[in-house]
Design a protein around this motif. Structure first.
Motif, short mmCIF file in Angstrom:
data_model
loop_
_atom_site.label_atom_id
_atom_site.label_comp_id
_atom_site.label_asym_id
_atom_site.label_seq_id
_atom_site.Cartn_x
_atom_site.Cartn_y
_atom_site.Cartn_z
N SER A 1 -30.02 -6.00 28.91
CA SER A 1 -31.15 -6.82 28.49
C SER A 1 -32.47 -6.11 28.81
O SER A 1 -32.86 -5.99 29.96
CB SER A 1 -31.12 -8.18 29.21
N LYS A 2 -33.15 -5.67 27.77
CA LYS A 2 -34.43 -4.98 27.96
C LYS A 2 -35.46 -5.91 28.58
O LYS A 2 -36.22 -5.51 29.46
CB LYS A 2 -34.92 -4.45 26.61
N ASP B 1 -32.43 -10.81 17.61
CA ASP B 1 -32.46 -9.80 18.66
C ASP B 1 -33.02 -10.34 19.97
O ASP B 1 -32.53 -10.00 21.07
CB ASP B 1 -33.30 -8.60 18.21
N GLU B 2 -34.05 -11.18 19.88
CA GLU B 2 -34.67 -11.71 21.09
C GLU B 2 -33.71 -12.63 21.84
O GLU B 2 -33.59 -12.55 23.07
CB GLU B 2 -35.95 -12.47 20.72
N ASP C 1 -30.91 -10.69 23.45
CA ASP C 1 -31.36 -10.03 24.66
C ASP C 1 -31.30 -10.97 25.86
O ASP C 1 -30.93 -10.58 26.96
CB ASP C 1 -32.80 -9.51 24.47
#
Length: 219
Positions: free
Chosen positions: A93-94, A189-190, A193
């Motif tokens: 997870s960025k 994508d969010e 994550d």
């Protein structure tokens, strides 16, 4: 993040990860990372005896900080659970890594030492300076202006990884792939994550610095 539809057998036989891993940390460690490698730990800096002595002098006070950290700091001192600080913790997870970097200007462990030192110094500066004297390398670090950085590791060698508390890496990766494929049809994508948070992967060995990418983060 895009993952192949791997079976457990595929995961077990894979040599490298097909997704990035991230680590949020502080610019104060960048020189040693570049010089000694990613995962190097200077025990003069990550000094559990200093943290223990600071906490012993704070533990009986009624400070709000002490009350709020009455569980987590003893865990750090005793090196239990996620707070063992053995190896480098990475995450798929960025957002988690970025948040960690921004919330811990000196990294989690040193930020805790710094906060304990600050609070003891406000009550008894002489005692605080006996624990961390002027010539100690921590003082130099605490006098710098740290910046949050994000480290990205691509194509990580799976043999150098394990799960938290020695969890088998195949078990952890199977969970990551299951989470992805259970949610990929609806999660952007969010959201994906966020779903990948708290799936920590531990780097067991020091890596050459040319295997990582370093990015300074906006505060």
């Amino acid at each position: 993040m895009r993952l192949s539809n791997f079976t457990t057998a595929d995961i077990r036989s894979a040599k490298e990860l097909e997704f990035n891993l991230y680590h949020g940390t502080s610019s104060v460690f960048l020189d040693s990372i570049m010089r000694e490698g990613f995962g190097y730990r200077d025990n003069d800096i990550f000094n559990e005896e200093i943290l223990k002595r600071l906490w012993e002098n704070l533990n009986d006070t009624n400070l709000e900080y002490v009350r709020a950290h009455s569980y987590i700091i003893p865990e750090m001192i005793e090196q239990r659970g996620r707070l063992k600080y053995k190896g480098v913790y990475l995450t798929p997870s960025k957002a988690q890594a970025i948040r960690y970097a921004k919330n811990n200007p000196y990294g989690e462990y040193l930020s805790t030492i710094y906060k304990c030192y600050e609070r003891l110094s406000s009550m008894d500066e002489k005692k605080a300076n006996l624990i961390i004297p002027t010539e100690h390398p921590l003082k130099k670090i605490f006098n710098t202006r740290p910046k949050p950085i994000l480290i990205t590791l691509e194509n990580a060698n799976i043999s150098k990884l394990e799960g938290e508390d020695n969890l088998n890496i195949t078990t952890l990766l199977t969970d990551i792939y299951k989470t992805y494929w259970d949610n990929v049809d609806w999660a952007d994508d969010e959201v994906m994550d966020v779903l990948m948070e708290q799936k920590d992967i531990v780097l067991k060995e020091v890596l050459e610095s040319d295997l990582i990418q370093v990015e300074y983060l906006m505060v």
